[in-house]
Design a protein around this motif. Structure first.
Motif, PDB file in Angstrom:
ATOM      1  N   MET A 185       0.813  -1.188   0.000  1.00 25.39           N
ATOM      2  CA  MET A 185       0.000   0.000   0.000  1.00 25.39           C
ATOM      3  C   MET A 185       0.864   1.262   0.000  1.00 25.39           C
ATOM      4  SD  MET A 185      -3.308   1.363   1.033  1.00 25.39           S
ATOM      5  CE  MET A 185      -3.890  -0.268   1.185  1.00 25.39           C
ATOM      6  N   VAL A 186       1.838   1.316   0.896  1.00 30.71           N
ATOM      7  CA  VAL A 186       2.706   2.497   0.992  1.00 30.71           C
ATOM      8  C   VAL A 186       3.503   2.662  -0.302  1.00 30.71           C
ATOM      9  CG1 VAL A 186       4.617   3.572   2.249  1.00 30.71           C
ATOM     10  CG2 VAL A 186       2.824   2.370   3.507  1.00 30.71           C
ATOM     11  N   GLN A 187       4.015   1.579  -0.824  1.00 31.96           N
ATOM     12  CA  GLN A 187       4.785   1.649  -2.059  1.00 31.96           C
ATOM     13  C   GLN A 187       3.919   2.171  -3.207  1.00 31.96           C
ATOM     14  OE1 GLN A 187       6.366  -2.114  -3.383  1.00 31.96           O
ATOM     15  NE2 GLN A 187       7.957  -1.117  -4.565  1.00 31.96           N
ATOM     16  N   GLY A 188       2.689   1.687  -3.314  1.00 30.06           N
ATOM     17  CA  GLY A 188       1.783   2.158  -4.364  1.00 30.06           C
ATOM     18  C   GLY A 188       1.493   3.637  -4.233  1.00 30.06           C
ATOM     19  N   PHE A 189       1.354   4.109  -2.986  1.00 29.53           N
ATOM     20  CA  PHE A 189       1.133   5.530  -2.721  1.00 29.53           C
ATOM     21  C   PHE A 189       2.365   6.335  -3.113  1.00 29.53           C
ATOM     22  CE2 PHE A 189       1.784   8.909   0.566  1.00 29.53           C
ATOM     23  CZ  PHE A 189       0.828   9.798   0.115  1.00 29.53           C
ATOM     24  N   GLU A 190       3.519   5.908  -2.624  1.00 24.16           N
ATOM     25  CA  GLU A 190       4.742   6.669  -2.866  1.00 24.16           C
ATOM     26  C   GLU A 190       5.151   6.676  -4.336  1.00 24.16           C
ATOM     27  OE1 GLU A 190       7.561   4.994  -0.080  1.00 24.16           O
ATOM     28  OE2 GLU A 190       6.934   6.408   1.479  1.00 24.16           O
ATOM     29  N   GLN A 191       4.884   5.593  -5.039  1.00 21.04           N
ATOM     30  CA  GLN A 191       5.253   5.516  -6.448  1.00 21.04           C
ATOM     31  C   GLN A 191       4.103   5.937  -7.362  1.00 21.04           C
ATOM     32  OE1 GLN A 191       6.836   1.558  -7.091  1.00 21.04           O
ATOM     33  NE2 GLN A 191       8.554   1.948  -5.738  1.00 21.04           N
TER      34      GLN A 191
ATOM     35  N   GLY B 216      -8.713   6.988  -7.490  1.00 19.08           N
ATOM     36  CA  GLY B 216     -10.001   6.578  -6.947  1.00 19.08           C
ATOM     37  C   GLY B 216      -9.921   5.466  -5.921  1.00 19.08           C
ATOM     38  N   GLU B 217      -8.758   4.828  -5.831  1.00 16.97           N
ATOM     39  CA  GLU B 217      -8.568   3.740  -4.875  1.00 16.97           C
ATOM     40  C   GLU B 217      -7.800   4.179  -3.634  1.00 16.97           C
ATOM     41  OE1 GLU B 217      -7.067   0.161  -6.706  1.00 16.97           O
ATOM     42  OE2 GLU B 217      -8.446   0.383  -8.397  1.00 16.97           O
ATOM     43  N   PHE B 218      -7.412   5.447  -3.577  1.00 20.32           N
ATOM     44  CA  PHE B 218      -6.719   5.950  -2.382  1.00 20.32           C
ATOM     45  C   PHE B 218      -7.752   6.638  -1.505  1.00 20.32           C
ATOM     46  CE2 PHE B 218      -3.715   8.609   0.052  1.00 20.32           C
ATOM     47  CZ  PHE B 218      -2.947   7.571   0.557  1.00 20.32           C
ATOM     48  N   THR B 219      -8.464   5.827  -0.753  1.00 13.83           N
ATOM     49  CA  THR B 219      -9.564   6.297   0.081  1.00 13.83           C
ATOM     50  C   THR B 219      -9.080   6.617   1.496  1.00 13.83           C
ATOM     51  OG1 THR B 219     -10.132   4.081   0.854  1.00 13.83           O
ATOM     52  CG2 THR B 219     -11.134   4.813  -1.241  1.00 13.83           C
ATOM     53  N   HIS B 220     -10.021   6.946   2.354  1.00  6.76           N
ATOM     54  CA  HIS B 220      -9.696   7.252   3.755  1.00  6.76           C
ATOM     55  C   HIS B 220      -8.933   6.103   4.410  1.00  6.76           C
ATOM     56  CE1 HIS B 220     -10.052   8.878   7.752  1.00  6.76           C
ATOM     57  NE2 HIS B 220     -10.733   7.824   8.156  1.00  6.76           N
ATOM     58  N   ARG B 221      -9.352   4.878   4.163  1.00  7.53           N
ATOM     59  CA  ARG B 221      -8.687   3.716   4.768  1.00  7.53           C
ATOM     60  C   ARG B 221      -7.233   3.611   4.310  1.00  7.53           C
ATOM     61  NH1 ARG B 221     -11.838   0.195   7.386  1.00  7.53           N
ATOM     62  NH2 ARG B 221     -10.568  -1.621   6.873  1.00  7.53           N
ATOM     63  N   GLU B 222      -6.978   3.923   3.069  1.00  9.82           N
ATOM     64  CA  GLU B 222      -5.609   3.894   2.568  1.00  9.82           C
ATOM     65  C   GLU B 222      -4.781   5.020   3.181  1.00  9.82           C
ATOM     66  OE1 GLU B 222      -8.299   3.155   0.655  1.00  9.82           O
ATOM     67  OE2 GLU B 222      -7.740   1.063   0.394  1.00  9.82           O
ATOM     68  N   HIS B 223      -5.395   6.196   3.322  1.00  9.37           N
ATOM     69  CA  HIS B 223      -4.709   7.298   4.017  1.00  9.37           C
ATOM     70  C   HIS B 223      -4.288   6.843   5.424  1.00  9.37           C
ATOM     71  CE1 HIS B 223      -6.460  10.106   1.040  1.00  9.37           C
ATOM     72  NE2 HIS B 223      -5.611  11.014   1.510  1.00  9.37           N
ATOM     73  N   LEU B 224      -5.215   6.215   6.142  1.00  8.02           N
ATOM     74  CA  LEU B 224      -4.929   5.768   7.510  1.00  8.02           C
ATOM     75  C   LEU B 224      -3.825   4.716   7.536  1.00  8.02           C
ATOM     76  CD1 LEU B 224      -8.516   5.449   9.030  1.00  8.02           C
ATOM     77  CD2 LEU B 224      -6.815   7.228   9.514  1.00  8.02           C
ATOM     78  N   THR B 225      -3.838   3.827   6.573  1.00 10.89           N
ATOM     79  CA  THR B 225      -2.811   2.784   6.505  1.00 10.89           C
ATOM     80  C   THR B 225      -1.438   3.402   6.299  1.00 10.89           C
ATOM     81  OG1 THR B 225      -4.419   1.188   5.668  1.00 10.89           O
ATOM     82  CG2 THR B 225      -2.087   0.703   5.268  1.00 10.89           C
ATOM     83  N   VAL B 226      -1.336   4.340   5.369  1.00 15.52           N
ATOM     84  CA  VAL B 226      -0.062   5.006   5.112  1.00 15.52           C
ATOM     85  C   VAL B 226       0.363   5.821   6.337  1.00 15.52           C
ATOM     86  CG1 VAL B 226       1.111   6.750   3.686  1.00 15.52           C
ATOM     87  CG2 VAL B 226      -0.364   5.024   2.609  1.00 15.52           C
ATOM     88  N   ALA B 227      -0.564   6.530   6.946  1.00 20.88           N
ATOM     89  CA  ALA B 227      -0.245   7.309   8.149  1.00 20.88           C
ATOM     90  C   ALA B 227       0.286   6.402   9.258  1.00 20.88           C
ATOM     91  CB  ALA B 227      -1.483   8.065   8.627  1.00 20.88           C
TER      92      ALA B 227
END
Length: 107
Positions: free
Chosen positions: A1-7, A13-24
């Motif tokens: 998840m973090v790698q997908g965000f950073e890269q 559309g798939e970077f939702t609140h839950r993904e924000h929380l996971t990265v945080a």
């Protein structure tokens, strides 16, 4: 998840609140709070730029509030929990976007 965000390989559309929380949670478990916030801010700007979303979408106070809430929640957890257990607890406790609003009342 973090790698997908950073890269920026995660579709916007798939970077939702839950993904924000996971990265945080990842950033806060790996770094001191200020560095985690800086990483999140930098990553969000990179993600917005990559997906051609205006930077006005970013709300500093909202990001600071959520990072603080995640940090406070992590500090109250058993330190022996795995990263997965911590992340799942964060998602369970903070999964409602209405817990924090920005200065304009937006969530």
């Amino acid at each position: 998840m973090v790698q997908g965000f950073e890269q920026c390989t995660t579709p916007k559309g798939e970077f939702t609140h839950r993904e924000h929380l996971t990265v945080a949670t990842w950033y806060l478990c790996q770094n001191p709070p200020q560095e985690a916030l800086d990483n999140m801010r930098t990553g969000l700007f990179r993600f917005l730029d990559h997906h051609a979303v205006g930077r006005t979408k970013y709300k500093e106070q909202l990001t600071v509030s959520w990072m603080t809430l995640v940090q406070n929640t992590l500090e109250n957890m058993d330190p022996n929990l795995s990263l997965l257990e911590r992340t799942n607890n964060i998602l369970e406790q903070l999964g409602d976007t209405r817990l924090v609003s920005d200065e304009n009342g937006s969530r």
